[in-house]
Design an enzyme around this catalytic site. Structure first.
Site, mmCIF file in Angstrom:
data_model
loop_
_atom_site.group_PDB
_atom_site.id
_atom_site.type_symbol
_atom_site.label_atom_id
_atom_site.label_comp_id
_atom_site.label_asym_id
_atom_site.label_seq_id
_atom_site.Cartn_x
_atom_site.Cartn_y
_atom_site.Cartn_z
ATOM 1 N N HIS A 56 0.850 -1.204 0.000
ATOM 2 C CA HIS A 56 0.000 0.000 0.000
ATOM 3 C C HIS A 56 0.878 1.243 0.000
ATOM 4 O O HIS A 56 2.082 1.169 0.159
ATOM 5 C CB HIS A 56 -0.999 -0.019 1.160
ATOM 6 C CG HIS A 56 -0.398 0.079 2.531
ATOM 7 N ND1 HIS A 56 0.430 -0.884 3.061
ATOM 8 C CD2 HIS A 56 -0.518 1.024 3.504
ATOM 9 C CE1 HIS A 56 0.779 -0.541 4.295
ATOM 10 N NE2 HIS A 56 0.227 0.613 4.582
ATOM 11 N N HIS A 58 1.439 3.907 1.873
ATOM 12 C CA HIS A 58 2.001 4.652 3.006
ATOM 13 C C HIS A 58 3.529 4.754 2.931
ATOM 14 O O HIS A 58 4.212 3.801 2.563
ATOM 15 C CB HIS A 58 1.579 4.016 4.338
ATOM 16 C CG HIS A 58 0.169 4.359 4.722
ATOM 17 N ND1 HIS A 58 -0.554 3.633 5.643
ATOM 18 C CD2 HIS A 58 -0.648 5.366 4.313
ATOM 19 C CE1 HIS A 58 -1.760 4.180 5.780
ATOM 20 N NE2 HIS A 58 -1.844 5.225 4.980
ATOM 21 N N ASP A 60 5.876 4.630 5.058
ATOM 22 C CA ASP A 60 6.711 3.659 5.779
ATOM 23 C C ASP A 60 6.688 2.279 5.121
ATOM 24 O O ASP A 60 7.226 1.316 5.680
ATOM 25 C CB ASP A 60 6.316 3.585 7.263
ATOM 26 C CG ASP A 60 4.893 3.100 7.465
ATOM 27 O OD1 ASP A 60 4.015 3.428 6.637
ATOM 28 O OD2 ASP A 60 4.642 2.387 8.460
ATOM 29 N N HIS A 61 6.082 2.185 3.933
ATOM 30 C CA HIS A 61 6.117 0.932 3.165
ATOM 31 C C HIS A 61 6.769 1.112 1.794
ATOM 32 O O HIS A 61 7.107 0.136 1.135
ATOM 33 C CB HIS A 61 4.700 0.341 3.022
ATOM 34 C CG HIS A 61 4.162 -0.118 4.351
ATOM 35 N ND1 HIS A 61 4.138 -1.440 4.730
ATOM 36 C CD2 HIS A 61 3.709 0.597 5.413
ATOM 37 C CE1 HIS A 61 3.667 -1.526 5.977
ATOM 38 N NE2 HIS A 61 3.399 -0.308 6.399
ATOM 39 N N HIS A 114 -7.546 -0.343 5.759
ATOM 40 C CA HIS A 114 -6.453 0.499 6.279
ATOM 41 C C HIS A 114 -6.193 1.623 5.274
ATOM 42 O O HIS A 114 -6.168 2.793 5.605
ATOM 43 C CB HIS A 114 -5.223 -0.384 6.496
ATOM 44 C CG HIS A 114 -3.991 0.355 6.904
ATOM 45 N ND1 HIS A 114 -3.834 0.914 8.151
ATOM 46 C CD2 HIS A 114 -2.843 0.612 6.230
ATOM 47 C CE1 HIS A 114 -2.646 1.494 8.218
ATOM 48 N NE2 HIS A 114 -2.018 1.325 7.067
ATOM 49 N N ASP A 133 -0.338 -4.042 6.747
ATOM 50 C CA ASP A 133 -1.079 -3.311 7.783
ATOM 51 C C ASP A 133 -2.561 -3.662 7.806
ATOM 52 O O ASP A 133 -3.380 -2.903 8.324
ATOM 53 C CB ASP A 133 -0.898 -1.797 7.604
ATOM 54 C CG ASP A 133 0.537 -1.364 7.867
ATOM 55 O OD1 ASP A 133 1.376 -2.234 8.194
ATOM 56 O OD2 ASP A 133 0.824 -0.160 7.727
ATOM 57 N N HIS A 171 4.211 -4.539 11.057
ATOM 58 C CA HIS A 171 4.775 -3.845 12.230
ATOM 59 C C HIS A 171 4.932 -4.782 13.425
ATOM 60 O O HIS A 171 4.141 -5.725 13.599
ATOM 61 C CB HIS A 171 3.863 -2.691 12.662
ATOM 62 C CG HIS A 171 3.821 -1.550 11.693
ATOM 63 N ND1 HIS A 171 4.665 -0.468 11.784
ATOM 64 C CD2 HIS A 171 3.034 -1.331 10.611
ATOM 65 C CE1 HIS A 171 4.402 0.381 10.796
ATOM 66 N NE2 HIS A 171 3.406 -0.120 10.065
HETATM 67 ZN ZN LIG Z 1 0.073 1.670 6.517
#
Ligand SMILES: [Zn+2]
Length: 255
Positions: A56, A58, A60-61, A114, A133, A171
């Site tokens: 996805h 985001h 942090d990915h 999410h 996530d 995570h």
């Molecule tokens: Zn995420």
């Protein structure tokens, strides 16, 4: 030949993952939170990155994608996202598409909630689920872009996978998830066993991932929103599973 999977910490609490096919030497990173730890893991193994499988949009990915792609000229696979939020993409995939990593193959499951673009990768031949996530151990992702019924449907898709599949999530949130889950599901023996195991792993500085999907089905309260016992514990007897799920998620947001 069976896939080799490595996991390592990235950023503050993300997991980095490499999945390697010993037969063809192909190696994929599942998400790229940041480049440095992925480069280090590749060097440690002597592997060359051939693919990045994004779940996805985001940051942090996807934070490490540009640097890794520049270095390895690897293929970047990502969900269809109409907003075009993910850059450097070579292949866009959707529900039930098959993604090859050398001789390994992953099926794509769309698991929105999410984010609207969130997908999960299922390497059935290696009994491995990369759920990022959407599903965490003893928890689930926050519902940012979708709604509760949508996220519940996504969790049901993952719950339908076999018990002996391993869950690799985005995570290291398990300890906090356990703490919350015990407040709504205090008599769950599987959860209590997981709580002890997680405390031991964290004390040893070890990751709590992977975990077996069969164990999650018993211990993860977010996968049990359709269990009348869970509905009763949040005083929502007779309400729909999606409503119970929403209540659980809101309680977790406030915890
Ligand atoms: Zn995420």
């Amino acid at each position: 030949m069976a896939a080799e999977i490595r996991l390592f910490p990235c950023l503050s609490d993300n997991f980095g993952y490499l999945i390697h096919d010993p037969a063809t030497k192909a190696t994929a990173a599942v998400d790229a939170p940041e480049a440095a730890p992925i480069l280090k893991a590749l060097a440690r193994e002597g592997w060359t990155l051939t693919d990045i499988l994004i779940t996805h949009h985001h940051g942090d990915h996807v934070g490490g994608v540009a640097e890794l792609k520049q270095k390895y000229k690897c293929r970047v696979v990502a969900p269809h996202d109409k907003a075009g939020k993910i850059a450097n993409v070579d292949l866009r995939v959707a529900q039930d598409d098959i993604v090859k990593v050398g001789g390994l193959s992953a099926r794509v499951l769309e698991t929105p909630g999410h984010t609207l673009d969130h997908i999960s990768y299922v390497f059935a031949g290696d009994k491995a689920l990369f759920a990022a996530d959407t599903l965490f151990s003893i928890g689930c992702g926050r519902v940012f872009e979708g709604d509760y019924p949508m996220m519940w449907e996504s969790l049901l898709k993952l719950r339908a996978l076999p018990d002996d599949f391993k869950l690799y999530c985005g995570h290291e949130y398990t300890a906090a998830n356990v703490k919350f889950a015990l407040t709504v599901d205090p008599d769950n023996a599987a959860l209590k066993a997981r709580a002890e195991q997680v405390a031991r792993l964290r004390a040893e500085g070890k990751p709590t991932i992977p975990t077996l999907l069969g164990e999650e089905k018993k211990a993860n309260v977010f996968l049990r929103a359709d269990d009348p016992l869970v509905a009763a514990s949040v005083r929502m007897k007779g309400r729909s599973a999606a409503e119970v799920f929403g209540e659980l998620r809101e309680r977790k947001n406030k915890s």
